[in-house]
Design an enzyme around this catalytic site. Sequence first.
Site, PDB file in Angstrom:
ATOM      1  N   ASP A 166     -25.932  -1.561  -4.281  1.00  0.00           N
ATOM      2  CA  ASP A 166     -24.672  -0.875  -3.971  1.00  0.00           C
ATOM      3  C   ASP A 166     -23.517  -1.872  -3.983  1.00  0.00           C
ATOM      4  OD1 ASP A 166     -25.210  -2.209  -1.636  1.00  0.00           O
ATOM      5  OD2 ASP A 166     -24.923  -0.480  -0.313  1.00  0.00           O
ATOM      6  N   SER A 167     -23.836  -3.159  -4.220  1.00  0.00           N
ATOM      7  CA  SER A 167     -22.779  -4.141  -4.482  1.00  0.00           C
ATOM      8  C   SER A 167     -22.009  -3.754  -5.740  1.00  0.00           C
ATOM      9  CB  SER A 167     -23.367  -5.550  -4.623  1.00  0.00           C
ATOM     10  OG  SER A 167     -24.470  -5.533  -5.514  1.00  0.00           O
TER      11      SER A 167
ATOM     12  N   GLU B  83     -30.762 -11.291   4.405  1.00  0.00           N
ATOM     13  CA  GLU B  83     -29.456 -11.744   3.897  1.00  0.00           C
ATOM     14  C   GLU B  83     -28.683 -12.522   4.971  1.00  0.00           C
ATOM     15  OE1 GLU B  83     -27.130  -8.778   1.839  1.00  0.00           O
ATOM     16  OE2 GLU B  83     -25.350 -10.070   1.782  1.00  0.00           O
TER      17      GLU B  83
HETATM   18  O1  KIV Z   1     -26.366  -4.470  -3.122  1.00  0.00           O
HETATM   19  C1  KIV Z   1     -26.820  -5.607  -3.305  1.00  0.00           C
HETATM   20  O2  KIV Z   1     -26.473  -6.315  -4.244  1.00  0.00           O
HETATM   21  C2  KIV Z   1     -27.798  -6.109  -2.341  1.00  0.00           C
HETATM   22  C3  KIV Z   1     -28.354  -7.478  -2.556  1.00  0.00           C
HETATM   23  C4  KIV Z   1     -27.369  -8.512  -2.248  1.00  0.00           C
HETATM   24  C5  KIV Z   1     -29.618  -7.691  -1.831  1.00  0.00           C
HETATM   25  O3  KIV Z   1     -28.146  -5.430  -1.428  1.00  0.00           O
END
Ligand code: KIV
Length: 310
Positions: free
Chosen positions: A59-60, A197
């Site tokens: 979701d990044s 994280e």
């Molecule tokens: O959404 C994302 O990119 C993540 C990773 C950083 C683990 O959750």
Amino acid sequence: MSSGGRSHTAPTSDRKPVSLPRLGEMKANGEPIVMVTAYDYPSATVAEAAGVDIVLVGDSAANVVLGYPGTEMVSMDEMVILGKAVRRGLKTPLMVGDMPMGSYEASNEEAIRSAQRLIKETGCQAVKLEAGGVIVERARAIVNSGIPVMGHVGLTPQTATALGGYKAQGKSAKSAIKQLEDALALQSVGCFAIVIEAVPSAITDEIVKKLEVPTIGIGAGRGTSGQVLVFHDLLGITTGHMAKFVKRYASVHETMVAAVKQYGQEVRTRHFPEPEHVYSVEPAELDEFRRYLSEESLASAKGWEWEPLP
Ligand code: KIV
């Protein structure tokens, strides 16, 4: 050929698809697990060609490809579109879909429905959800419905505001205990792996010792079973402030800006297109077209009909 010619770089990997048991085997053998995010067809083909083990449609995407200020904004509809594109570019890595904020918290039924939607519509093989507490029950429900779940503890960006911002977690003994308890609870309900994280490496190392499932670190030191980075961060496509844990392996933003600038300059100075970018025409066809143009302008001046050559 350009994408205008509908040609794509096909995935070239002939490795075996990465399965859940394979991840367990990698952890047992001490083989590091490589995970990266991807959000579209080209990033998926890069992950495939680079031979990574897990691709997360994170979701990044909210920040790095959709330009939202935080991950809270991305919707399930958007995640589905991105996930479908990623699926088309992958053959080998295990594909995990991130459950966007608001798609799983309210009830177990909603969590199962959302997880099923991600699996059915994108073709991902597992889902990831963030945090512990009540979310552990959502993870349990999804696992019991037959969908593999990856947990995520430490800094959980969907709830960053409640955590006091984008800050490392587990820096106090109390917070470290919470990270451990969340990770153990997620493992106990059947999560096949856990992302950790932004947790101090000494704390992560202790947490990892207590877990049997593979752990994937991001800003959590070297002690986890594997590492994950955001595709656009590691390639230097994103610019501006980077979290401490990001290592840039390339400067793709600068390369892209330089290339587009050069293109602009060549258009403005008429150096582009060059002869090899131009289609040719048979001289006879060109002659006939020119005859048409001259006769047609004559004819329209005199009111005649133009006759094509026999
Ligand atoms: O959404 C994302 O990119 C993540 C990773 C950083 C683990 O959750």
